[in-house]
Design an enzyme around this catalytic site. Structure first.
Site, PDB file in Angstrom:
ATOM      1  CD  GLU A 179      -3.254  -0.869   0.478  1.00  0.00           C
ATOM      2  OE1 GLU A 179      -3.786   0.234   0.616  1.00  0.00           O
ATOM      3  OE2 GLU A 179      -3.744  -1.779  -0.234  1.00  0.00           O
ATOM      4  CG  HIS A 253      -3.222   2.940   4.683  1.00  0.00           C
ATOM      5  ND1 HIS A 253      -4.045   3.709   3.882  1.00  0.00           N
ATOM      6  CD2 HIS A 253      -2.955   1.819   3.975  1.00  0.00           C
ATOM      7  CE1 HIS A 253      -4.269   3.073   2.751  1.00  0.00           C
ATOM      8  NE2 HIS A 253      -3.628   1.921   2.779  1.00  0.00           N
ATOM      9  CB  CYS A 371      -4.521  10.102   2.616  1.00  0.00           C
ATOM     10  SG  CYS A 371      -4.920   9.383   4.183  1.00  0.00           S
TER      11      CYS A 371
HETATM   12  O1  SUG Z   1      -7.674   3.050   0.331  1.00  0.00           O
HETATM   13  N1  SUG Z   1     -10.461   5.184   0.372  1.00  0.00           N
HETATM   14  C1  SUG Z   1      -9.021   5.019   0.429  1.00  0.00           C
HETATM   15  C2  SUG Z   1      -8.423   6.046   1.380  1.00  0.00           C
HETATM   16  C3  SUG Z   1      -6.916   6.041   1.324  1.00  0.00           C
HETATM   17  C4  SUG Z   1      -6.315   6.868   2.395  1.00  0.00           C
HETATM   18  N2  SUG Z   1      -4.894   6.828   2.304  1.00  0.00           N
HETATM   19  C5  SUG Z   1      -4.026   6.806   3.335  1.00  0.00           C
HETATM   20  N3  SUG Z   1      -4.376   6.492   4.539  1.00  0.00           N
HETATM   21  N4  SUG Z   1      -2.795   7.030   3.065  1.00  0.00           N
HETATM   22  C6  SUG Z   1      -8.638   3.605   0.876  1.00  0.00           C
HETATM   23  O2  SUG Z   1      -9.273   3.087   1.794  1.00  0.00           O
HETATM   24  C7  SUG Z   1     -12.685   4.815  -0.542  1.00  0.00           C
HETATM   25  C8  SUG Z   1     -13.314   4.811  -1.916  1.00  0.00           C
HETATM   26  C9  SUG Z   1     -14.797   4.680  -1.889  1.00  0.00           C
HETATM   27  O3  SUG Z   1     -15.330   4.059  -0.983  1.00  0.00           O
HETATM   28  O4  SUG Z   1     -15.449   5.208  -2.828  1.00  0.00           O
HETATM   29  C10 SUG Z   1     -11.185   4.601  -0.570  1.00  0.00           C
HETATM   30  O5  SUG Z   1     -10.689   3.920  -1.442  1.00  0.00           O
END
Ligand code: SUG
Length: 453
Positions: A179, A253, A371
Site C-alpha cells: 500500500e 494504514h 493521504c
Molecule cells: O484506500 N479510500 C481510500 C483512502 C486512502 C487513504 N490513504 C491513506 N491512509 N494514506 C482507501 O481506503 C474509498 C473509496 C470509496 O469508498 O469510494 C477509498 O478507497
C-alpha cells in the site's frame, strides 16, 4: 543563499482529485468509506479543497508537486470482467447488473498519493539514486487499477537513469500486498541527517491473519521486498508490525495512527505490536536522536484518533525553518482532540502554528491531509532532471482552477457516470490537466482502454 546542488529538499506530490470523485463504500476496513457510501459527492469542491491545500503549502515557501488524476472509467477492467461492446452499451449493462463495478472503474482514488509508491531518496540508497516502487494496491479492486498508470507516469517523470530507478510494482498476489508510503516513515535525524526507514506491515502472509474484523492490507513480505528494491541497507531499515487491535478499529494504514517529520515521531500508544520494545529500538538505532511523542489511550482514544485523523496531519518546515502543522478541520471540532493538539503536541513538537483545513470531501472517503501526498526528497540536480512539469507554479495553479471550475460537476451520482457522454466531458478535463502538467496522454494508451474520441 543559492540552494546547493546536492542538498535534498522534501517535496509533497499531492494527488489532484479527479472529476469522478464519489462515495461508493469500496474500502472495507476504512470506516469513513463505509459510513459515507452513496452519499452525494461534490467533485468540484473536492478538487478545490485539494488546490487550497497545495496553495497553503506554497504560501509557506515550500515547493509543491502534483500527480494528475487517472483516466476513468477504466474500460479495461470492464472488458476483463465480461462487459464488452460499445461504450454506452457497456456502461448501461454494468450500471444495471453490477453498480459496484461501475463505481470501482470510475473511482478517483488515485488522489491518495501516499499509496502510490514508496520512495527512498538518493542520500539513503546503496547506489545513490532515488528509488521508487509503485504500490500494487491489490487489497481493493478499485485501488489495484491505479498501479499500472502510476508505473507509467512515474517511469516517465523519473526516466533519467543516471539519477532515478523506478521499479515495477510487486507481483499482484496477496503475499505481496503493498500500500505504498502510507506504511512507511523516513525519519532523518542528528546533525548528519542519517535516515531510519520504518516499514509497517499488518500481517505476515506465512501466518494466520492477526485481525478479526478488518483486513490487514500490508504484508511483511511486501515491505521486505520494497526494502530490497529501494536499495536500502538493513542498517537503515526497520520492519515493524502494526497493532492488529488498531486495524480492527479502522486503522487501515499506519499513517492513520503515526506520523513523522524530520527527527520527530508522533504516534499513538497502540500503533505497533510490542510498542515498548519498538520505541526502545528506535531510540537505540538513532542514538537517542529521534524525538518520540507517544499519545496515550487515556489522552486520546483510538476511536477519536480515527474520527479526527489527528495522526494524518502534516508537519511542515516553512521557509526560515519554522514548523507548522496542517490538520483536518475535524481535529478542531472535537474539543478533547483540539486541546491535546494545542496544549500538548504543539509545545512538545515546537510547532509555531496550527492550520486546520476543510478537506471533508476527501475525509469522507478516509483520506486526510497526509493521504493526499507522496513525499519525495530530491536534490536540485534531481529536480532539474524530471520530465513534465509536476512542480506546480502560480500560472499552472490558475489554469488548473479554471479547468476545475469549468468541467468538474458539483454533484455526481452513479447514474451520471453511466452516461458515456457525461464521462467524455470528465475525460476532457483530465486530458486538459495532463496538458497543464506537460504529461503526454499517450503514456496511458491502452491502460484504461479509453477509445479515441
Ligand atoms: O484506500 N479510500 C481510500 C483512502 C486512502 C487513504 N490513504 C491513506 N491512509 N494514506 C482507501 O481506503 C474509498 C473509496 C470509496 O469508498 O469510494 C477509498 O478507497
Amino acid at each position: 543563499m543559492p540552494e546547493e546542488i546536492n542538498t535534498s529538499t522534501e517535496l509533497n506530490f499531492d494527488g489532484l482529485v479527479g472529476p469522478t470523485h464519489h462515495y461508493a463504500g469500496l474500502a472495507f476496513g476504512n470506516v469513513a468509506s463505509e459510513k459515507n457510501k452513496n452519499k452525494p459527492a461534490n467533485p468540484k469542491q473536492a478538487a478545490l479543497q485539494g488546490l487550497q491545500k497545495i496553495q497553503w503549502m506554497q504560501q509557506q515557501g515550500v515547493l509543491q508537486g502534483m500527480l494528475p488524476p487517472q483516466l476513468r472509467p477504466n474500460f479495461r477492467l470492464l472488458h476483463q470482467l465480461g462487459f464488452q461492446g460499445r461504450e454506452q452499451a457497456v456502461l448501461d449493462r454494468v450500471y444495471k447488473q453490477a453498480p459496484q463495478l461501475l463505481s470501482a472503474c470510475c473511482s478517483a482514488s488515485s488522489m491518495w498519493t501516499a499509496n502510490a509508491a514508496t520512495v527512498a531518496p538518493s542520500s539513503d540508497t546503496k547506489h545513490h539514486k532515488l528509488c521508487i516502487t509503485p504500490a500494487n494496491l491489490i487489497c481493493n479492486l478499485h485501488r489495484s487499477l491505479e498501479s499500472t498508470a502510476n508505473y507509467a507516469l512515474l517511469s516517465y517523470v523519473f526516466s533519467n537513469k543516471d539519477h532515478f530507478q523506478v521499479n515495477e510494482s510487486l507481483p499482484a498476489l496477496s503475499t505481496y500486498s503493498d500500500e505504498g508510503a502510507a506504511n512507511h516513515m523516513r525519519i532523518a535525524y542528528g546533525k548528519q541527517q542519517k535516515a531510519l526507514h520504518i516499514f509497517v506491515y499488518g500481517r505476515d502472509s506465512e501466518r494466520k491473519s492477526p485481525t478479526k474484523n478488518f483486513p490487514a492490507r500490508q504484508t511483511k513480505q511486501a515491505s521486505e521486498a520494497v526494502i530490497r528494491l529501494n536499495q536500502l541497507n538493513n542498517r537503515n531499515a526497520l520492519l515493524l508490525q502494526q497493532n492488529p487491535q488498531a486495524i480492527d478499529m479502522g486503522v487501515f494504514h499506519n499513517d492513520v495512527i503515526a506520523l513523522s517529520h524530520d527527527g520527530l515521531l508522533l504516534c499513538h500508544e497502540l500503533a505497533f505490536m510490542n510498542q515498548k520494545d519498538v520505541m526502545d529500538e528506535i531510540k537505540e538505532r538513532s542514538e537517542g536522536c529521534i524525538k518520540i511523542i507517544e499519545i496515550q489511550e487515556a489522552e486520546l482514544s483510538l476511536s477519536n484518533a480515527i474520527s479526527s485523523y489527528l495522526f494524518n496531519s502534516q508537519i511542515v518546515t516553512c521557509s526560515g525553518g519554522v514548523l507548522k502543522m496542517l490538520l483536518p478541520l475535524e481535529c478542531r471540532e472535537q474539543e478533547k482532540v483540539h486541546s491535546l493538539i494545542e496544549n500538548t503536541i504543539k509545545p512538545k513538537a515546537n510547532i509555531a502554528e496550527t492550520q486546520y483545513m476543510d478537506l471533508r470531501q476527501s475525509m469522507r472517503n478516509g483520506g486526510g491531509p497526509a493521504c493526499l501526498r507522496l513525499r519525495i526528497n530530491m536534490t536540485l540536480e534531481e529536480r532539474e532532471n524530471l520530465n513534465g512539469k509536476l512542480i506546480v507554479n502560480e500560472d499552472q495553479m490558475k489554469e488548473l482552477r479554471r479547468i476545475i471550475e469549468q468541467y468538474y460537476p458539483e454533484q455526481l451520482t452513479l447514474k451520471q457516470l453511466s452516461s458515456w457522454q457525461e464521462c467524455q466531458t470528465l475525460l476532457d478535463a483530465v486530458c486538459a490537466i495532463y496538458e497543464i502538467l506537460e504529461i503526454p496522454q499517450s503514456l496511458f494508451d491502452g491502460i484504461s482502454k479509453i477509445p479515441a474520441r
